[in-house]
Write a protein that holds these residues in place. Structure first.
Motif, PDB file in Angstrom:
ATOM      1  N   HIS A 113       0.852  -1.185   0.000  1.00  0.00           N
ATOM      2  CA  HIS A 113       0.000   0.000   0.000  1.00  0.00           C
ATOM      3  C   HIS A 113       0.888   1.236   0.000  1.00  0.00           C
ATOM      4  N   ILE A 114       0.591   2.150  -0.892  1.00  0.00           N
ATOM      5  CA  ILE A 114       1.339   3.406  -0.931  1.00  0.00           C
ATOM      6  C   ILE A 114       0.570   4.422  -0.099  1.00  0.00           C
ATOM      7  N   PRO A 115       1.197   5.013   0.921  1.00  0.00           N
ATOM      8  CA  PRO A 115       0.498   6.004   1.744  1.00  0.00           C
ATOM      9  C   PRO A 115       0.194   7.273   0.937  1.00  0.00           C
ATOM     10  N   GLU A 116      -0.903   7.924   1.324  1.00  0.00           N
ATOM     11  CA  GLU A 116      -1.377   9.073   0.554  1.00  0.00           C
ATOM     12  C   GLU A 116      -0.573  10.340   0.823  1.00  0.00           C
ATOM     13  N   GLU A 117      -0.191  10.607   2.080  1.00  0.00           N
ATOM     14  CA  GLU A 117       0.463  11.864   2.448  1.00  0.00           C
ATOM     15  C   GLU A 117       1.780  12.119   1.716  1.00  0.00           C
ATOM     16  N   ILE A 139       2.827  11.039  -1.125  1.00  0.00           N
ATOM     17  CA  ILE A 139       2.590  11.263  -2.543  1.00  0.00           C
ATOM     18  C   ILE A 139       2.020  12.661  -2.768  1.00  0.00           C
ATOM     19  N   LEU A 140       1.107  13.092  -1.878  1.00  0.00           N
ATOM     20  CA  LEU A 140       0.543  14.432  -2.003  1.00  0.00           C
ATOM     21  C   LEU A 140       1.606  15.507  -1.775  1.00  0.00           C
ATOM     22  N   GLN A 141       2.503  15.290  -0.804  1.00  0.00           N
ATOM     23  CA  GLN A 141       3.585  16.248  -0.558  1.00  0.00           C
ATOM     24  C   GLN A 141       4.527  16.334  -1.763  1.00  0.00           C
ATOM     25  N   LEU A 142       4.835  15.190  -2.339  1.00  0.00           N
ATOM     26  CA  LEU A 142       5.704  15.164  -3.515  1.00  0.00           C
ATOM     27  C   LEU A 142       5.040  15.889  -4.684  1.00  0.00           C
ATOM     28  N   ALA A 143       3.761  15.610  -4.906  1.00  0.00           N
ATOM     29  CA  ALA A 143       3.040  16.263  -6.002  1.00  0.00           C
ATOM     30  C   ALA A 143       2.948  17.767  -5.770  1.00  0.00           C
ATOM     31  N   SER A 144       2.716  18.192  -4.532  1.00  0.00           N
ATOM     32  CA  SER A 144       2.628  19.614  -4.212  1.00  0.00           C
ATOM     33  C   SER A 144       3.963  20.313  -4.448  1.00  0.00           C
ATOM     34  N   GLY A 145       5.050  19.717  -3.999  1.00  0.00           N
ATOM     35  CA  GLY A 145       6.378  20.294  -4.222  1.00  0.00           C
ATOM     36  C   GLY A 145       6.709  20.369  -5.699  1.00  0.00           C
TER      37      GLY A 145
END
Length: 199
Positions: free
Chosen positions: A159-163, A165-171
Motif C-alpha cells: 500500500h502506498i500512503p497518501e500523504e 505522494i501528495l507532498q511530492l506532487a505539491s512540491g
C-alpha cells in the motif's frame, strides 16, 4: 725532487678512498630516499652527522636476514595494495583471494556486457522481462500448491500512503509553476541575464 714527488703521492692516495666512501654514502642516501618516501623533515645538520658516522664506520656486508626484513614496495608505497583497495571483501575480490566470488563478479560483468553491448539489450526491457518471469513463476507456484497440498507463497500486500505522494506532487507543482513564471519573465523581455544564460 724525487722525494717531494713521492711525498705528494702519499698525500694524494687517501683522497680516492674518501671519495669512494662519499659516493657510497650518497648512493645510500638516494636509495634511502627512494625506499622511505624521501622525508624532507630531516635537517642538513643531521645528514652531516650521519655522513661523519658513515665515514668513521667500516662498511659491513648486510646479512640475508636484514635484507629480508626490509620490504621494498613499488613506487615507494607504504601500504600494501590490499589496504589501498580498502581491505575486506572488495579487496579480496579485486586481488582474487576469494576465487569463487571473483569469478562470479567477472562472470556477471561479462554477462551484462554481452547483454547490453553485443546484443544491444536495454535495461528497461530487461527489468520488464524479469518481472514477467517472476510473475509467471509465482502464478504457477500458487496454482501448483493446490495439487501437491502445500501452502501457497506468501505475497505481501503493498500500500502506498497518501500523504508522501501528495507532498511530492505539491512540491513538484510549486517548482513547475516557478519555472513557468521564470520563462514568462524571460519571454516578456524583463530578464536579459537569464535569457543569455539559457541561450
Amino acid at each position: 725532487m724525487a722525494e717531494e714527488h713521492k711525498h705528494d703521492e702519499s698525500v694524494i692516495a687517501p683522497e680516492p678512498a674518501v671519495e669512494v666512501v662519499e659516493r657510497e654514502s650518497l648512493m645510500d642516501k638516494i636509495s634511502e630516499k627512494i625506499h622511505h618516501g624521501g622525508d624532507s623533515s630531516s635537517s642538513s645538520s643531521s645528514s652531516d652527522d650521519e655522513d661523519d658516522k658513515k665515514k668513521k664506520k667500516k662498511k659491513k656486508p648486510s646479512s640475508p636476514s636484514s635484507m629480508q626484513s626490509k620490504v621494498y614496495r613499488l613506487f615507494g608505497r607504504e601500504k600494501p595494495v590490499h589496504k589501498v583497495l580498502g581491505g575486506g571483501k572488495p579487496a579480496d575480490i579485486f586481488m582474487w583471494k576469494n576465487k569463487k566470488m571473483s569469478g562470479g563478479v567477472l562472470g556477471g560483468a561479462t554477462a551484462a556486457w554481452v547483454l547490453f553491448e553485443l546484443m544491444e539489450y536495454h535495461l528497461l526491457t530487461l527489468i520488464c522481462h524479469v518481472m514477467i518471469v517472476v510473475l509467471a513463476v509465482l502464478f504457477l507456484w500458487s496454482n501448483a500448491t493446490m495439487f501437491i497440498n502445500k501452502s501457497p507463497p506468501k505475497i505481501p500486500e503493498v500500500h502506498i500512503p497518501e500523504e508522501p505522494i501528495l507532498q511530492l506532487a505539491s512540491g513538484l507543482r510549486i517548482e513547475i509553476n516557478r519555472g513557468f513564471s521564470s520563462l514568462r519573465e524571460i519571454a516578456s523581455g524583463r530578464e536579459l541575464k537569464k535569457f543569455l544564460i539559457l541561450n
